[in-house]
Every structure is written in structure tokens, then in C-alpha cells.
Design an enzyme around this catalytic site. Sequence first.
Site, mmCIF file in Angstrom:
data_model
loop_
_atom_site.group_PDB
_atom_site.id
_atom_site.type_symbol
_atom_site.label_atom_id
_atom_site.label_comp_id
_atom_site.label_asym_id
_atom_site.label_seq_id
_atom_site.Cartn_x
_atom_site.Cartn_y
_atom_site.Cartn_z
ATOM 1 N N GLY A 184 0.817 -1.211 0.000
ATOM 2 C CA GLY A 184 0.000 0.000 0.000
ATOM 3 C C GLY A 184 0.850 1.260 0.000
ATOM 4 O O GLY A 184 0.414 2.316 -0.482
ATOM 5 N N CYS B 45 8.325 -4.263 -14.690
ATOM 6 C CA CYS B 45 7.896 -3.693 -15.948
ATOM 7 C C CYS B 45 6.853 -4.642 -16.535
ATOM 8 O O CYS B 45 7.101 -5.841 -16.601
ATOM 9 C CB CYS B 45 9.166 -3.620 -16.772
HETATM 10 P P1 NAD Z 1 0.864 -4.528 5.190
HETATM 11 O O1 NAD Z 1 0.315 -5.436 6.207
HETATM 12 O O2 NAD Z 1 2.338 -4.400 5.003
HETATM 13 O O3 NAD Z 1 0.276 -3.068 5.422
HETATM 14 C C1 NAD Z 1 -1.069 -2.805 5.761
HETATM 15 C C2 NAD Z 1 -1.106 -1.418 6.405
HETATM 16 O O4 NAD Z 1 -2.443 -1.068 6.689
HETATM 17 C C3 NAD Z 1 -0.321 -1.378 7.714
HETATM 18 O O5 NAD Z 1 0.604 -0.332 7.643
HETATM 19 C C4 NAD Z 1 -1.396 -1.156 8.766
HETATM 20 O O6 NAD Z 1 -0.933 -0.383 9.844
HETATM 21 C C5 NAD Z 1 -2.472 -0.415 7.971
HETATM 22 N N1 NAD Z 1 -3.821 -0.583 8.513
HETATM 23 C C6 NAD Z 1 -4.443 -1.724 8.883
HETATM 24 N N2 NAD Z 1 -5.699 -1.472 9.277
HETATM 25 C C7 NAD Z 1 -5.890 -0.149 9.137
HETATM 26 C C8 NAD Z 1 -7.008 0.687 9.331
HETATM 27 N N3 NAD Z 1 -8.184 0.228 9.749
HETATM 28 N N4 NAD Z 1 -6.854 2.012 9.057
HETATM 29 C C9 NAD Z 1 -5.673 2.516 8.617
HETATM 30 N N5 NAD Z 1 -4.579 1.755 8.425
HETATM 31 C C10 NAD Z 1 -4.695 0.431 8.652
HETATM 32 O O7 NAD Z 1 0.161 -4.976 3.827
HETATM 33 P P2 NAD Z 1 0.494 -4.580 2.308
HETATM 34 O O8 NAD Z 1 1.558 -5.455 1.792
HETATM 35 O O9 NAD Z 1 0.660 -3.106 2.166
HETATM 36 O O10 NAD Z 1 -0.872 -5.044 1.607
HETATM 37 C C11 NAD Z 1 -2.091 -4.368 1.941
HETATM 38 C C12 NAD Z 1 -3.279 -5.080 1.367
HETATM 39 O O11 NAD Z 1 -3.303 -4.943 -0.038
HETATM 40 C C13 NAD Z 1 -3.294 -6.564 1.667
HETATM 41 O O12 NAD Z 1 -4.606 -7.006 1.904
HETATM 42 C C14 NAD Z 1 -2.755 -7.150 0.434
HETATM 43 O O13 NAD Z 1 -3.147 -8.481 0.250
HETATM 44 C C15 NAD Z 1 -3.337 -6.245 -0.620
HETATM 45 N N6 NAD Z 1 -2.469 -6.228 -1.787
HETATM 46 C C16 NAD Z 1 -2.916 -5.755 -2.916
HETATM 47 C C17 NAD Z 1 -2.098 -5.762 -4.036
HETATM 48 C C18 NAD Z 1 -2.515 -5.224 -5.291
HETATM 49 O O14 NAD Z 1 -1.859 -5.362 -6.288
HETATM 50 N N7 NAD Z 1 -3.594 -4.548 -5.306
HETATM 51 C C19 NAD Z 1 -0.831 -6.260 -3.981
HETATM 52 C C20 NAD Z 1 -0.398 -6.705 -2.795
HETATM 53 C C21 NAD Z 1 -1.201 -6.656 -1.693
#
Ligand code: NAD
Length: 624
Positions: A189, A439
Amino acid sequence: MGTERTDSPECDAPSEQWREYQGSPTGTALECEGWRQEAALRMLNNNLDPAVAEKPEELVVYGGTGRAARSWDAYDAILAELRTLADDETLLVQSGKPVGRFPTHERAPRVLIANSNLVGRWDTWEHFHELEAEGKIMYGQMTAGSWAYIGTQGIIQGTFETLAELARQHYDGDLSGRIVATAGLGGMGGAQPLAVTMNRGVCIAAEVDEERIDRRIETGYCMETVDDVDEAIERAEEAATAEEPYSVGVHANAADFHEHLLERGFVPDVVTDQTSAHDALEGYYPSGYTVEEADRLREQEPERYTEESFETMERHVDAILELQERGAVAFEYGNNIRGQVEEYRDRSGADARSWPVSGTDPEDRESFDFPGFVPAYIRPQFCRGKGPFRWVALSGDPEDIHRTDDAVLELFPEKEHLRRWIELAREQVQFQGLPSRVCWLGYSAGEASEAPREGGGEAADGEGDGEGDEGKGDDELTERARFALRINELVAAGEIAAPIVVTRDHLDAGSVASPNRETEAMRDGTDAVADWPILNALLTCAAGADIVSVHDGGGVGIGNAIHANNHVVLDGSDLAAEKARAVFTADPGTGVIRHADAGYEDALEEARRSNVAVPMVDRREGRE
Ligand code: NAD
């Protein structure tokens, strides 16, 4: 169950070896018997580099609790196995623990990995957590347990591409003057603010953990931070009016943040989030607590924590729906928050909405009333076998990546968008751990064969060394294969200091079944069919990838996805060229056939243009 914990990461202190490494070894001296094993050892340590991983001392790489090894003891054991693994042996890693080693052959993978997989009826967080508490399984997320994570830099282009497509669909091509409101500045994120500013927009990102915001600022992903949501909105509005790219991290819970926007009557242009909502217990933070208080609650009262986490998620989704109703472009960014809320409502029988959704009967509003990012912005690329292709310099030398940047631009001069991406990445994306690049490249053999060619060469030939063979082979090469072969040549010629390992995200064209994300709303209703990622893994194994992995639950949580990944080590040898040619045809090719089988016209067209065999379609169209 009731047996004692054995391999839990919480049982032991971090490994002495890990403390000594502090990231991947670099340079050209090998600890292992060959570069393929060495690549596995370096990628595992790179995943756990404090500059790359979110909580390396707990073996957590990113995405909630995505781990690189089951325990520190298992980590030490993996390293010991890799150091002595021969060129004709294969190591088996099961949920982060080495469990076997067999004689195979040189072309076979050196490491095979399966993480978090459970049989259908038992494939739930509940059962997973029971096993995990006893040290019998590990959550591998996507690239954590497959040793392919390269830090926030790995996701940045995907986020950039998604927002660029959103801008094309809604705002004439860029985000100038537009405000994106999001949340979650973790491993993945954290790429959001920079991806927004690279698209010339303005980003406000809510994050509960101040340290995460600081980390994104230190590494150039976010510009500044404030504690007050109103101040963040005012700064964002000023920047948007001036059409200046700008990003601000605000210290707040996502649900509170989005509700505050509604109370203030402020509607951002775009609303999404990347909190780790896929895991209600260990990923998402309930409202009303500081991070420390919430961490204590999780430890002491996990059930209450989970319940409050779901309540907050429900408010969070309702606020997104209301913002959408008031005009924001809303999409889910791959964390399964819609699925989590839907399941929670089904379980609890709750139907009350925390926000009166304007103009609609609350009964008619469902969490899935805003789309996922794949059907909204990414699927057309998947149809063409396109996805996030990545490569990592095992030397540790940034110059090696700069040489590959030049190579990709030389090879695909017609791709203006690619040039823009590489130039922006060079300027704005800091390396974390081993220097790497990502990429989006795909199949497009037909397109490639019409484009000017600069690839080929001796190393690229692999087995086919005969005269005239090179041109013939190249006509059938995919974008990914052409580029990989070019890198292999550069390694062979000594223009790159050490081998390059090529890998990708599990989020790719043919390697995922994930009904709330990559395969949401498939045209033929096959969202939950998981044969495809398994075939993808088997095929890349047969084609000669050096590491192949299959996981459950990445991105969206246990029971919600099956996905596969692979690595190929380009060490300049003929064998590497042969493997690259086969793997980088097969891998994007499974994306084309999966989408062609589901009836997507873009995929059918790609298959016809690039001569990808899709037997049933070929029969129908008289090309048997
Ligand atoms: P991460 O666990 O490293 O980070 C999540 C962040 O969200 C943390 O910093 C946490 O403190 C914060 N957080 C949690 N609950 C919260 C809330 N209610 N309000 C505000 N902040 C809050 O995870 P990540 O690797 O950044 O992945 C985040 C999400 O995105 C996961 O569910 C992951 O599976 C998904 N994801 C999506 C993609 C994509 O391509 N779209 C890729 C990878 C991960």
C-alpha cells in the site's frame, strides 16, 4: 488438536545468520554450488532485508503476516540445504520449512515451494490459525513465502498502471487536479502515494501506524505527514487547485478517515484502500485504539479483536459506498474488504448500514457494489498475457539494473508508455535491498515480430545454434522471452556483473484463481476454478524454471485464492537461454489461454495473432 508448538516464529529469537547477513549477500563469490541455488539463498535473504521487509525480526515480509520461512530454525535449515544442494537436486519447502531433497536433473527446478495450502472444506482462517499456532503451517502471502518480494518498488508499476488506466477511463489520461483518498501505507500500500504523484495527482492516505508513514517518507514514496484530517484535506485541495502532484499521509484509522470526509461533505475524486483487510485478526486495525493498544487486545482477546475489526471494516466499506454514491470513483484494491464485510454480514445477520446511503434503500446496498481493480482496470492486459515481470541484480550493483533499463528500451523502442515508466522509475523509485526493476510485459509474439528486432544473438539461441535458426526462433518469441534472452546475452558478455534473476508477482495473467480479485466476474463464471494456477505451476516446472511455488490465500486471505510463481536465473549460459525461452513463452501463454477459454475477445485475438494453441477454439475456427 493440542500438540505443542514446534516451528512457530514466535518461539525463537532471530537467527544469528540473519543478523549477520542483514540482507542479501552481493558480489560474485558464491556460498552455494551454483548460481541457481545461490539465487534462492540471496532472494530469501533479500526478502528479509530490514530495508525490504516490514517486520523481518518476526520473519514477516509484507501483507499482514506474509512470511519468508516458518521459524528461525527453518530459515537456518533452508540456508544449510541451499549451500550444499547439487546442480541435479531439488529441495522441497512446505509452508516455509525444508522437508525433503531429491535427485532430479539439471533442467529441473532447484527449489519447489508450497505454502498455506489446505483442502477445500478445511480451507478457512480458523483452521489455518489453529495449525499456525502449533507451528504446522505458514502464511506465505504471494511473494513473501516464494522469496520474490522486492519491497514497495515491486508493486509500484502495477499501482501506477492501475491509476493510469483509471485516469484514461475517467479523466482524459492523467490525474492532474484530482484527489485520491486511500488508506494503508504498508509494504504494498505504501506505493500508492508515489503512484498517484507519478500520474500527476494528489493523494491523501490514512494509516494507523505512524512508523509506516515515516518509512514511506524516508524512502521517497510519500511527501509529508499530518495528524489532522482537515489539514490534510486543505493541503490536498490547494495542491489539486494548482494541479501540483502532492501526497500526504494522515495518522488515522481508515474508517474514521472516510467517515470524516463524509461529515465534512468532502468528496474525493477517487476512493480506495490497501489496509490488510484480508486478515481481520493480524492485518486490519479496529477503530478506537492506538496501534499499541490494539496489539495488546489482539494478544489478550483475539475474538473480541476480530469482531471489532469486522465492525470497523463494515463502517469502512459503507463510507466508501457513500462516497461512491456522492460521485467518487470507488474501487477495491485487492485486499478483499468487500468479501470480508459480506461474509461478516452473512454470519452476523447484520443489515444495518452505518451510513444512510443517499437515494438508495440500504437493503439494496451490498459491499460488492463497488468493483475490484482487476475487472475495472487490469483484465484487458491479462488477456494479452501481460503482467508484472520483475528482475533482480544478484550482484547488488545498481549499474546492472541501469544496463537492463537501457536494454528494455532498446528492445521495445515503439513502446512510448514503457519509456515513460522507465524514465520515471529511474528518477523517482529508490532501490530497496537488491537492485530490481518491474515492468509489465506480456505475450504479444505477433506484435513483437512486426517490431524492429535487436535481440537474438549467441546466448539467446540456446540449443538452436544452426544458421538461420535464430531469426526463425525469434518470430515466435514473446516480449518476456525476448527481453530475458537479451539480459542473458548481457550477462554472458560480461556487461552485467553477475546473473540476473527474473521473477514476477503471483498476481499475473495465468497464475491466479481469486474470485474476489484477479478472477472476479469472469465472463464464463469460472472465477473459483483453481486448475489454471496449478497448470501454470506444473507447466513452468516442465519448462525449466529454477524455483516454482504454489500458494493459498495471497492478497485476499486463506481459502480465497490459489496462485503460482516462478524464478529463472539468467547466468549467461545456453541452458539459461533455453529455460528462459520455454518459461517465458509458457508463463504468459497460460494467461492468454485462460482468458481465451473464458471467451474474452482480446485473448482470442492475441492467441490468433501470436499462434498460441487453444485446441478447442482452434477446432471451432478450423485451425486444427
Ligand atoms: P501490510 O500489512 O504491510 O500493510 C497494511 C497497512 O495497513 C499497515 O501499515 C497497517 O498499519 C495499515 N492498517 C491496517 N488497518 C488499518 C485501518 N483500519 N486504518 C488505517 N490503516 C490500517 O500490507 P500490504 O503489503 O501493504 O498489503 C495491503 C493489502 O493490499 C493486503 O490485503 C494485500 O493483500 C493487498 N495487496 C494488494 C495488491 C494489489 O496489487 N492490489 C498487492 C499486494 C497486496
